[in-house]
Structures are given as structure tokens and as C-alpha cells.
Motif scaffolding. Structure first.
Motif, PDB file in Angstrom:
ATOM      1  N   THR A 148      46.471  52.547  88.911  1.00  0.00           N
ATOM      2  CA  THR A 148      46.207  53.753  87.877  1.00  0.00           C
ATOM      3  C   THR A 148      47.561  54.636  88.105  1.00  0.00           C
ATOM      4  OG1 THR A 148      44.663  55.216  89.226  1.00  0.00           O
ATOM      5  CG2 THR A 148      43.704  53.894  87.553  1.00  0.00           C
ATOM      6  N   VAL A 150      51.228  58.811  86.070  1.00  0.00           N
ATOM      7  CA  VAL A 150      49.954  58.151  85.696  1.00  0.00           C
ATOM      8  C   VAL A 150      50.245  57.892  84.227  1.00  0.00           C
ATOM      9  CG1 VAL A 150      47.521  58.478  85.126  1.00  0.00           C
ATOM     10  CG2 VAL A 150      48.581  59.395  87.304  1.00  0.00           C
ATOM     11  N   PRO A 151      50.277  56.555  83.929  1.00  0.00           N
ATOM     12  CA  PRO A 151      50.030  55.365  84.665  1.00  0.00           C
ATOM     13  C   PRO A 151      51.196  54.938  85.403  1.00  0.00           C
ATOM     14  CG  PRO A 151      50.420  54.834  82.461  1.00  0.00           C
ATOM     15  CD  PRO A 151      50.595  56.193  82.357  1.00  0.00           C
TER      16      PRO A 151
END
Length: 135
Positions: free
Chosen positions: A48, A121-122
Motif C-alpha cells: 500500500t 500512498v499508493p
């Protein structure tokens, strides 16, 4: 003698960073090249997020990330993070969040390079930066 022992026990030690270990050793092994203003090295990744050690000698060009949120943890140095019209003074130990799409730039405010751990993120898999106006 006791003073010397206490002083040695309180001496500053290098920060440790995930996946990369000792910050001083990492920066020494990944120096900014002469004339290079910014360097980003990925040091880790999960499903993630991706984790990068970013060194800034001067300042970034204002930009935005189209598909990534950023969390910045300042490890060494100080400077100003401009997020739109907001100016955040940051120093070692401070953290800031830059939501995707928000124009921003970091300007080093010290004599040596500022160093941060930046979380995307991602995970960052391709360039995701476009020029932006801070107004």
C-alpha cells in the motif's frame, strides 16, 4: 570523569530509518551529486505504500502529485514546506501531509542538505509529478 561518561551517554547518535538502517551511512553512500538539487531513493515498499529517503540541497520546483498522497518526516535539517498558500516551517522531528493534487514545494532553510523520509500512498511506480502554481 563522571561528566565525561554522562556526556558520552547523551551524545547524539545517527537516526535509523526503516529498510536503510543508519541515516549517516545511507546519506554517505547516496550523496547528492555536484549541482544536484534533490535526490530521492526508494528504500522500501509494501502493498500500500513506498518509502523514500529524499535529500534537498536548495528547493523543489512547485509541483503536485496526481495520484499519490505524501507524508513527510523530516529527519535532518529544516526548511519551509509550501502547500498552496500555506507556509509550514519544518525541522528535524516534524511531519507533514500533502494530499494528492495539492500544489507544494520544499525549500531548504539550512546550510547542509535537508533529509526526509517520504511515504507515497499508493506506492510510487512511475513519475507522478506535474508543474503547479502555488497560488
Amino acid at each position: 570523569m563522571l561528566f565525561a561518561v554522562l556526556f558520552a551517554a547523551c551524545a547524539a547518535r545517527s537516526s535509523r530509518i526503516p529498510w536503510a538502517g543508519d541515516l549517516d551511512a545511507f546519506v554517505a553512500a547516496h550523496p547528492l551529486a555536484p549541482g544536484q538539487n534533490i535526490r530521492a531513493d526508494e528504500v522500501g515498499r509494501t502493498a500500500t505504500a513506498s518509502y523514500h529517503v529524499v535529500q534537498v540541497r536548495g528547493s523543489e520546483t512547485p509541483h503536485r502529485h496526481v495520484t499519490h498522497d505524501l507524508t513527510v518526516f523530516v529527519l535532518r535539517g529544516r526548511g519551509t514546506l509550501a502547500r498552496g498558500l500555506e507556509q509550514l516551517e519544518l525541522a528535524a522531528g516534524d511531519a507533514a501531509v500533502v494530499p494528492r493534487g495539492q500544489p507544494h514545494r520544499f525549500a531548504n532553510g539550512g546550510h547542509g542538505s535537508a533529509v526526509a523520509l517520504v511515504v507515497f500512498v499508493p506506492p510510487l511506480d512511475a513519475p507522478d509529478s506535474e508543474a503547479a502554481d502555488l497560488r
